[in-house]
Every structure is written in structure tokens, then in C-alpha cells.
Enzyme design. Structure first.
Site, PDB file in Angstrom:
ATOM      1  N   HIS A  67       0.835  -1.202   0.000  1.00 53.39           N
ATOM      2  CA  HIS A  67       0.000   0.000   0.000  1.00 53.39           C
ATOM      3  C   HIS A  67       0.877   1.262   0.000  1.00 53.39           C
ATOM      4  O   HIS A  67       0.665   2.177  -0.805  1.00 53.39           O
ATOM      5  CB  HIS A  67      -0.902  -0.021   1.243  1.00 53.39           C
ATOM      6  N   GLU A  68       1.867   1.284   0.888  1.00 50.29           N
ATOM      7  CA  GLU A  68       2.729   2.461   0.983  1.00 50.29           C
ATOM      8  C   GLU A  68       3.623   2.600  -0.247  1.00 50.29           C
ATOM      9  O   GLU A  68       3.921   3.714  -0.676  1.00 50.29           O
ATOM     10  CB  GLU A  68       3.570   2.411   2.264  1.00 50.29           C
ATOM     11  N   HIS A  71       1.783   4.478  -2.944  1.00 50.76           N
ATOM     12  CA  HIS A  71       1.913   5.922  -2.754  1.00 50.76           C
ATOM     13  C   HIS A  71       3.272   6.404  -3.260  1.00 50.76           C
ATOM     14  O   HIS A  71       3.367   7.399  -3.974  1.00 50.76           O
ATOM     15  CB  HIS A  71       1.802   6.291  -1.270  1.00 50.76           C
TER      16      HIS A  71
END
Length: 154
Positions: A67-68, A71
Site C-alpha cells: 500500500h505504501e 503511494h
């Protein structure tokens, strides 16, 4: 798991799932309370909540890292890196990252109601967690005077 092992894991996940290198720092941050991790826009570093590893294991940690990294890579490519952006949602689905993380027991518990304001006219009751001065307020129903009562804690 140490910060160096986390760094190695993030670099490996970045190379395998994104086919791009991770060139910044990944570290644990035990001060994170309500989130699994965060991507720092200015430094491009990633911080991970270590409680997720302790409570849910490495599979949950890998989902948070993916998820990170979504980003991270989208921000560096100057594409939509926020949760609301379609680029982010598509890349997250493509790599199999987690959209939300499991809730962690962060040591905070809800305070029970300790006080009650009682109207002297209509007997309306208002529960409060904090002590307050009843002389400064009136009943919302009948405009009567209030008195403060302390509740017995269970």
C-alpha cells in the site's frame, strides 16, 4: 524484525511487484497509533507501525508495505498517489496490496461516563465524561437549573 530487515523486505517487494527500485528509507515507527504505515511526501521515506507485525504477522505487514509503495511510486512518477485517485486504486488492486489495515489495540480505551447533569424541573439527564460547572448551563428542554451528580463507576 529490525529496521534493516524491514528495509530489505521493502526493497524486495518493490523490485518484485513494482519492477522499480526503492531508493529511500523504510523504518518502524512505534508512535503510529491508528494507521498501519505512512508515506512521507517530503523525504519519500516509509514508516510502518510495528504493532501490525506483532499482532497479525508478516502477511499483514506485506499488504501494508505494498500500500505504501503504491503511494511512493505513483508520487515519484507524478501520477495520482492519493487514496481517491484512480491510478492509486488500480495499482493497489494490481499488486494485491491492502486497502485497509486491521485495527490494532493501541492502548486507548473509551472513558465511561462519570458525571450526569440532572434538570431540577423536568428530570432530563445529560451524561458527561468530564466534570463541568452546572451553574453556567440550563436544561435544553425546559430551561430549568441543572445539578451535577457523580456516577458510580462499574
Amino acid at each position: 524484525m529490525t529496521d534493516q530487515e524491514l528495509q530489505t523486505l521493502v526493497e524486495a517487494i518493490s523490485a518484485e511487484y513494482f519492477a522499480r527500485p526503492f531508493r529511500h528509507r523504510a523504518r518502524f515507527n512505534k508512535r503510529l497509533r491508528t494507521t498501519g504505515g505512512r508515506y512521507l511526501i517530503r523525504s519519500h521515506d516509509i514508516e510502518i507501525n510495528p504493532r501490525h507485525l506483532e499482532e497479525y504477522g508478516e502477511a499483514e505487514l506485506i499488504g501494508i508495505v505494498k500500500h505504501e509503495l503504491c503511494h511512493y511510486h505513483l508520487h515519484l512518477e507524478k501520477r495520482g498517489y492519493q487514496h481517491k485517485d484512480r491510478d492509486f486504486q488500480e495499482l493497489l488492486k494490481q499488486v494485491g496490496g491492502s486497502r485497509y489495515c486491521q485495527e490494532v489495540g493501541n492502548g486507548r480505551t473509551r472513558l465511561p461516563y462519570r458525571y450526569e447533569l440532572v434538570c431540577s424541573s423536568c428530570d432530563m439527564r445529560y451524561k458527561r465524561k468530564r466534570r463541568m460547572d452546572p451553574a453556567r448551563y440550563r436544561c435544553g428542554r425546559c430551561r430549568g437549573k441543572l445539578r451535577l451528580e457523580e456516577l458510580a463507576l462499574r
